[in-house]
Design a protein around this motif. Structure first.
Motif, PDB file in Angstrom:
ATOM      1  N   LEU A   1      -6.114 -26.530  -6.650  1.00 59.47           N
ATOM      2  CA  LEU A   1      -7.261 -27.184  -7.275  1.00 59.47           C
ATOM      3  C   LEU A   1      -7.751 -28.391  -6.488  1.00 59.47           C
ATOM      4  CD1 LEU A   1      -6.198 -26.930 -11.027  1.00 59.47           C
ATOM      5  CD2 LEU A   1      -7.709 -25.416  -9.723  1.00 59.47           C
ATOM      6  N   THR A   2      -7.350 -28.466  -5.222  1.00 57.59           N
ATOM      7  CA  THR A   2      -7.793 -29.546  -4.333  1.00 57.59           C
ATOM      8  C   THR A   2      -9.095 -29.212  -3.621  1.00 57.59           C
ATOM      9  OG1 THR A   2      -6.328 -28.562  -2.677  1.00 57.59           O
ATOM     10  CG2 THR A   2      -5.476 -30.454  -3.900  1.00 57.59           C
ATOM     11  N   GLY A   3      -9.631 -28.022  -3.865  1.00 56.51           N
ATOM     12  CA  GLY A   3     -10.853 -27.611  -3.187  1.00 56.51           C
ATOM     13  C   GLY A   3     -12.038 -28.514  -3.487  1.00 56.51           C
ATOM     14  N   LYS A   4     -12.946 -28.619  -2.514  1.00 62.04           N
ATOM     15  CA  LYS A   4     -14.114 -29.492  -2.639  1.00 62.04           C
ATOM     16  C   LYS A   4     -15.412 -28.713  -2.824  1.00 62.04           C
ATOM     17  CE  LYS A   4     -13.340 -31.389   1.382  1.00 62.04           C
ATOM     18  NZ  LYS A   4     -13.382 -32.268   2.581  1.00 62.04           N
ATOM     19  N   ALA A   5     -15.317 -27.398  -2.957  1.00 60.79           N
ATOM     20  CA  ALA A   5     -16.519 -26.571  -2.979  1.00 60.79           C
ATOM     21  C   ALA A   5     -16.835 -26.088  -4.389  1.00 60.79           C
ATOM     22  CB  ALA A   5     -16.376 -25.418  -1.985  1.00 60.79           C
ATOM     23  N   ASP A   6     -17.074 -24.793  -4.578  1.00 58.31           N
ATOM     24  CA  ASP A   6     -17.602 -24.290  -5.844  1.00 58.31           C
ATOM     25  C   ASP A   6     -16.719 -24.590  -7.049  1.00 58.31           C
ATOM     26  OD1 ASP A   6     -19.897 -23.333  -4.737  1.00 58.31           O
ATOM     27  OD2 ASP A   6     -19.580 -21.244  -5.288  1.00 58.31           O
ATOM     28  N   MET A   7     -15.415 -24.780  -6.851  1.00 57.66           N
ATOM     29  CA  MET A   7     -14.550 -25.021  -8.003  1.00 57.66           C
ATOM     30  C   MET A   7     -14.873 -26.318  -8.737  1.00 57.66           C
ATOM     31  SD  MET A   7     -10.752 -26.079  -6.644  1.00 57.66           S
ATOM     32  CE  MET A   7     -10.364 -24.471  -5.979  1.00 57.66           C
ATOM     33  N   ILE A   8     -15.627 -27.211  -8.093  1.00 56.58           N
ATOM     34  CA  ILE A   8     -16.026 -28.436  -8.785  1.00 56.58           C
ATOM     35  C   ILE A   8     -17.547 -28.603  -8.816  1.00 56.58           C
ATOM     36  CG2 ILE A   8     -13.869 -29.681  -8.433  1.00 56.58           C
ATOM     37  CD1 ILE A   8     -15.156 -31.113  -6.067  1.00 56.58           C
ATOM     38  N   GLY A   9     -18.284 -27.504  -8.598  1.00 54.79           N
ATOM     39  CA  GLY A   9     -19.736 -27.578  -8.660  1.00 54.79           C
ATOM     40  C   GLY A   9     -20.384 -27.531  -7.291  1.00 54.79           C
ATOM     41  N   LYS A  10     -21.697 -27.767  -7.251  1.00 56.34           N
ATOM     42  CA  LYS A  10     -22.462 -27.602  -6.017  1.00 56.34           C
ATOM     43  C   LYS A  10     -22.767 -28.919  -5.295  1.00 56.34           C
ATOM     44  CE  LYS A  10     -23.157 -23.121  -6.747  1.00 56.34           C
ATOM     45  NZ  LYS A  10     -22.555 -22.081  -5.882  1.00 56.34           N
ATOM     46  N   GLN A  11     -22.140 -30.018  -5.714  1.00 61.08           N
ATOM     47  CA  GLN A  11     -22.383 -31.298  -5.053  1.00 61.08           C
ATOM     48  C   GLN A  11     -22.108 -31.213  -3.558  1.00 61.08           C
ATOM     49  OE1 GLN A  11     -23.580 -34.345  -6.051  1.00 61.08           O
ATOM     50  NE2 GLN A  11     -23.282 -35.081  -3.960  1.00 61.08           N
ATOM     51  N   TYR A  12     -21.154 -30.384  -3.183  1.00 63.75           N
ATOM     52  CA  TYR A  12     -20.781 -30.298  -1.769  1.00 63.75           C
ATOM     53  C   TYR A  12     -21.939 -29.832  -0.885  1.00 63.75           C
ATOM     54  CZ  TYR A  12     -20.302 -25.151  -2.106  1.00 63.75           C
ATOM     55  OH  TYR A  12     -20.523 -23.808  -2.273  1.00 63.75           O
ATOM     56  N   LEU A  13     -22.881 -29.049  -1.443  1.00 64.04           N
ATOM     57  CA  LEU A  13     -24.026 -28.626  -0.652  1.00 64.04           C
ATOM     58  C   LEU A  13     -24.904 -29.823  -0.286  1.00 64.04           C
ATOM     59  CD1 LEU A  13     -24.996 -25.339  -2.539  1.00 64.04           C
ATOM     60  CD2 LEU A  13     -23.771 -25.553  -0.359  1.00 64.04           C
ATOM     61  N   LEU A  14     -25.020 -30.767  -1.196  1.00 64.30           N
ATOM     62  CA  LEU A  14     -25.736 -32.015  -0.896  1.00 64.30           C
ATOM     63  C   LEU A  14     -24.985 -32.821   0.156  1.00 64.30           C
ATOM     64  CD1 LEU A  14     -26.487 -32.983  -4.598  1.00 64.30           C
ATOM     65  CD2 LEU A  14     -28.199 -32.238  -2.941  1.00 64.30           C
ATOM     66  N   ASP A  15     -23.666 -32.921  -0.003  1.00 59.54           N
ATOM     67  CA  ASP A  15     -22.854 -33.697   0.932  1.00 59.54           C
ATOM     68  C   ASP A  15     -22.887 -33.095   2.332  1.00 59.54           C
ATOM     69  OD1 ASP A  15     -22.190 -35.238  -1.269  1.00 59.54           O
ATOM     70  OD2 ASP A  15     -20.272 -34.228  -1.600  1.00 59.54           O
ATOM     71  N   LEU A  16     -22.796 -31.770   2.415  1.00 65.67           N
ATOM     72  CA  LEU A  16     -22.809 -31.111   3.726  1.00 65.67           C
ATOM     73  C   LEU A  16     -24.181 -31.225   4.382  1.00 65.67           C
ATOM     74  CD1 LEU A  16     -20.736 -27.896   2.936  1.00 65.67           C
ATOM     75  CD2 LEU A  16     -20.005 -29.856   4.290  1.00 65.67           C
ATOM     76  N   THR A  17     -25.241 -31.179   3.572  1.00 66.55           N
ATOM     77  CA  THR A  17     -26.584 -31.390   4.116  1.00 66.55           C
ATOM     78  C   THR A  17     -26.706 -32.783   4.706  1.00 66.55           C
ATOM     79  OG1 THR A  17     -27.597 -29.849   2.544  1.00 66.55           O
ATOM     80  CG2 THR A  17     -29.046 -31.492   3.539  1.00 66.55           C
ATOM     81  N   ALA A  18     -26.234 -33.775   3.966  1.00 66.56           N
ATOM     82  CA  ALA A  18     -26.310 -35.160   4.437  1.00 66.56           C
ATOM     83  C   ALA A  18     -25.476 -35.373   5.698  1.00 66.56           C
ATOM     84  CB  ALA A  18     -25.853 -36.109   3.338  1.00 66.56           C
ATOM     85  N   ALA A  19     -24.380 -34.626   5.828  1.00 63.82           N
ATOM     86  CA  ALA A  19     -23.499 -34.755   6.988  1.00 63.82           C
ATOM     87  C   ALA A  19     -23.919 -33.856   8.149  1.00 63.82           C
ATOM     88  CB  ALA A  19     -22.063 -34.433   6.580  1.00 63.82           C
ATOM     89  N   ASP A  20     -25.055 -33.167   8.007  1.00 62.32           N
ATOM     90  CA  ASP A  20     -25.642 -32.360   9.077  1.00 62.32           C
ATOM     91  C   ASP A  20     -24.802 -31.142   9.441  1.00 62.32           C
ATOM     92  OD1 ASP A  20     -27.873 -31.928  10.663  1.00 62.32           O
ATOM     93  OD2 ASP A  20     -26.964 -32.863  12.423  1.00 62.32           O
ATOM     94  N   TYR A  21     -24.141 -30.552   8.448  1.00 62.20           N
ATOM     95  CA  TYR A  21     -23.455 -29.281   8.665  1.00 62.20           C
ATOM     96  C   TYR A  21     -24.489 -28.150   8.682  1.00 62.20           C
ATOM     97  CZ  TYR A  21     -18.598 -30.855   8.029  1.00 62.20           C
ATOM     98  OH  TYR A  21     -17.365 -31.443   8.187  1.00 62.20           O
ATOM     99  N   PRO A  22     -24.143 -26.998   9.271  1.00 62.41           N
ATOM    100  CA  PRO A  22     -25.065 -25.854   9.273  1.00 62.41           C
ATOM    101  C   PRO A  22     -25.105 -25.168   7.902  1.00 62.41           C
ATOM    102  CG  PRO A  22     -23.010 -25.255  10.367  1.00 62.41           C
ATOM    103  CD  PRO A  22     -22.925 -26.730  10.072  1.00 62.41           C
ATOM    104  N   VAL A  23     -25.857 -25.743   7.005  1.00 59.57           N
ATOM    105  CA  VAL A  23     -25.937 -25.291   5.622  1.00 59.57           C
ATOM    106  C   VAL A  23     -27.407 -25.201   5.237  1.00 59.57           C
ATOM    107  CG1 VAL A  23     -25.717 -27.683   4.845  1.00 59.57           C
ATOM    108  CG2 VAL A  23     -25.206 -25.838   3.245  1.00 59.57           C
ATOM    109  N   ILE A  24     -27.756 -24.310   4.306  1.00 61.79           N
ATOM    110  CA  ILE A  24     -29.121 -24.308   3.796  1.00 61.79           C
ATOM    111  C   ILE A  24     -29.419 -25.699   3.235  1.00 61.79           C
ATOM    112  CG2 ILE A  24     -30.681 -23.370   2.046  1.00 61.79           C
ATOM    113  CD1 ILE A  24     -29.218 -20.731   2.246  1.00 61.79           C
ATOM    114  N   PRO A  25     -30.443 -26.385   3.728  1.00 59.67           N
ATOM    115  CA  PRO A  25     -30.713 -27.749   3.280  1.00 59.67           C
ATOM    116  C   PRO A  25     -30.852 -27.822   1.761  1.00 59.67           C
ATOM    117  CG  PRO A  25     -32.088 -27.187   5.164  1.00 59.67           C
ATOM    118  CD  PRO A  25     -31.419 -25.921   4.729  1.00 59.67           C
ATOM    119  N   THR A  26     -30.152 -28.787   1.171  1.00 56.42           N
ATOM    120  CA  THR A  26     -30.060 -28.862  -0.291  1.00 56.42           C
ATOM    121  C   THR A  26     -30.353 -30.288  -0.743  1.00 56.42           C
ATOM    122  OG1 THR A  26     -28.346 -27.147  -0.217  1.00 56.42           O
ATOM    123  CG2 THR A  26     -28.582 -28.380  -2.276  1.00 56.42           C
ATOM    124  N   TYR A  27     -31.182 -30.415  -1.789  1.00 56.95           N
ATOM    125  CA  TYR A  27     -31.624 -31.733  -2.247  1.00 56.95           C
ATOM    126  C   TYR A  27     -31.660 -31.761  -3.774  1.00 56.95           C
ATOM    127  CZ  TYR A  27     -33.290 -31.570   2.574  1.00 56.95           C
ATOM    128  OH  TYR A  27     -33.353 -31.413   3.935  1.00 56.95           O
TER     129      TYR A  27
END
Length: 266
Positions: free
Chosen positions: A86-112
């Motif tokens: 349960l230490t995962g940072k992705a879908d198991m705790i919601g979609k906030q990580y998509l915002l975080d990865l976008t802000a950190a310039d990871y190759p992710v569909i831009p999310t706002y």
């Protein structure tokens, strides 16, 4: 070892039969473990009698959000061994990580979460921050987007992609990849042979996530200019599409799954 296996056997998923996959998996795992299957809402009441809890096709958490929160809190307080961890940072705790990865310039569909940051696009996707299984997802134009209450929602530009591809891992070990050649038929999957660059992309997100023991699926889309962009990291209960695999790959997967469980539950 005694395992409590969480599955929602009666859940009706579009294009997939959760129950078939879990019936097959539990039949194989029973060769190595004492195993009982239960609905995820019963986990808190039952898990104390088991050496570990395996979360498999347990259905969208949004359908039992309160019980899931109680389970997470109890498992962490009791230091229960839950697979995946349960230490995962992705879908198991919601979609906030998509915002975080976008802000950190990871190759992710831009999310706002607001309109001011959105790039110009032919259309937009709006989906709940706590959503899954495409529940609540809408495709809209800019004019319609301006009329939507975005509280608790995410917004992404609509991406014109060639296909979606998924990479499946046990712990940090890549097992197989599948893709949907037709973008309009997400769950009509075929085997995909990833390149070294593809695997580097997928492993970027496996290394980013804080899970050493568990099954994860990295979903991506291939853009028209041949880039891969992350769609999601499913780190709680990814459907595995085992029925698409040949018998040898199925056998190798379940053997590695059992090995991972033995190493974790020790």
């Amino acid at each position: 070892m005694k395992i409590l296996y969480l599955s929602q056997l009666a859940y009706q998923a579009n294009g997939r039969r959760y129950c078939d996959e879990d019936i097959w998996l539990t039949a194989r795992l029973r060769r190595d473990f004492d195993l009982a299957v239960c609905h995820p809402v019963d986990a808190v009441r039952l898990m104390g009698a088991f050496d570990g809890v395996v979360i498999r096709n347990s259905g969208p958490v949004i359908d039992y959000q309160r019980e899931y929160g109680e389970f997470r809190a109890a498992a962490i307080a009791q230091q229960a061994r839950v697979y995946p961890q349960l230490t995962g940072k992705a879908d198991m705790i919601g979609k906030q990580y998509l915002l975080d990865l976008t802000a950190a310039d990871y190759p992710v569909i831009p999310t706002y979460i607001d309109l001011d940051s959105l790039p110009t696009a032919t259309g937009y996707v709006v989906k709940p921050q706590q959503g899954s299984e495409s529940i609540g997802l809408r495709k809209v134009d800019r004019e319609t987007l301006a009329t939507i209450d975005l509280d608790g929602m995410l917004v992404q530009p609509l991406i014109d992609f060639q296909y979606e591809v998924s990479f499946y891992f046990i712990d940090h070990d890549f097992r197989y990849a599948l893709y949907a050649p037709d973008p309009d038929r997400r769950w009509q999957l075929e085997r995909y042979e990833p390149t070294a660059a593809d695997l580097d992309f997928a492993r970027l997100f496996i290394e980013w996530n804080d899970i050493d023991h568990g099954i994860q699926r990295v979903d991506a889309c291939r853009t028209r200019d041949d880039r891969l962009l992350l769609v999601e990291v499913e780190d709680l209960n990814p459907y595995l599409s085992l029925d698409v695999l040949d018998e040898g790959t199925q056998d190798a997967f379940v053997q590695r799954f059992a090995e991972s469980l033995r190493n974790y539950l020790g």
